[in-house]
Write a protein that holds these residues in place. Structure first.
Motif, PDB file in Angstrom:
ATOM      1  N   ASN A  84       5.534   4.863  -5.358  1.00 27.97           N
ATOM      2  CA  ASN A  84       4.217   4.188  -5.212  1.00 27.97           C
ATOM      3  C   ASN A  84       4.485   3.546  -3.833  1.00 27.97           C
ATOM      4  OD1 ASN A  84       1.523   3.607  -5.064  1.00 27.97           O
ATOM      5  ND2 ASN A  84       1.651   1.864  -6.790  1.00 27.97           N
ATOM      6  N   HIS A  93       3.021   2.262  -0.188  1.00 24.15           N
ATOM      7  CA  HIS A  93       1.802   2.092   0.566  1.00 24.15           C
ATOM      8  C   HIS A  93       2.160   1.541   1.943  1.00 24.15           C
ATOM      9  CE1 HIS A  93       2.880  -1.810  -1.226  1.00 24.15           C
ATOM     10  NE2 HIS A  93       2.158  -2.354  -0.324  1.00 24.15           N
ATOM     11  N   THR A 104      -2.449   4.116  -0.029  1.00 25.26           N
ATOM     12  CA  THR A 104      -1.496   4.105  -1.306  1.00 25.26           C
ATOM     13  C   THR A 104      -0.872   5.472  -1.325  1.00 25.26           C
ATOM     14  OG1 THR A 104      -3.155   4.583  -2.864  1.00 25.26           O
ATOM     15  CG2 THR A 104      -2.622   2.264  -2.306  1.00 25.26           C
TER      16      THR A 104
END
Length: 100
Positions: free
Chosen positions: A28, A30, A76
Motif C-alpha cells: 500500500n 502512497h 494511494t
C-alpha cells in the motif's frame, strides 16, 4: 498410464497454485504532495497529478488524482518500480518527475 495420471496430477496442482501466487497482496504505497506556482508559491487547486509506467516504449496511465483547494493531493496504491508523475494545470507548463 501412470505417466498420464502423474501429468494430470501435476497440471491440477499447478492450476491450484497459480491463483494463489497471482493474488499476493500489493504493497500500500502512497504518494502525497502539494502543487504550487514556482514563482508565487500559491497553491494550484484542481491540478491533475497522474502516475505513468512505461510499457512497450509508451507511457501507460496507472492512477492519478486531482489536487484540492489547497493544492494538496494523495494517491494511494501506487505500484513499486520506476514510474513517472505528470502534473498538469491549464495555463501552466506540464511538469514530469521520475519516481524511483
Amino acid at each position: 498410464m501412470k505417466t498420464v495420471l502423474r501429468l494430470i496430477n501435476l497440471f491440477t496442482l499447478l492450476a491450484w497454485a497459480t491463483p494463489t501466487v497471482a493474488q499476493q497482496p500489493v504493497p500500500n504505497n502512497h504518494l502525497t504532495g502539494k502543487v504550487l506556482d514556482a514563482t508565487t508559491a500559491q497553491a494550484l487547486p484542481f491540478a491533475s497529478v497522474a502516475i505513468f509506467k512505461q510499457i512497450n516504449g509508451k507511457d501507460s496511465l496507472l492512477t492519478g488524482a486531482q489536487t484540492d483547494e489547497q493544492g494538496a493531493f494523495i494517491i494511494t496504491n501506487v505500484p513499486t518500480g520506476s514510474l513517472l508523475a505528470k502534473v498538469t494545470f491549464v495555463g501552466y507548463q506540464n511538469l514530469n518527475k521520475a519516481i524511483l
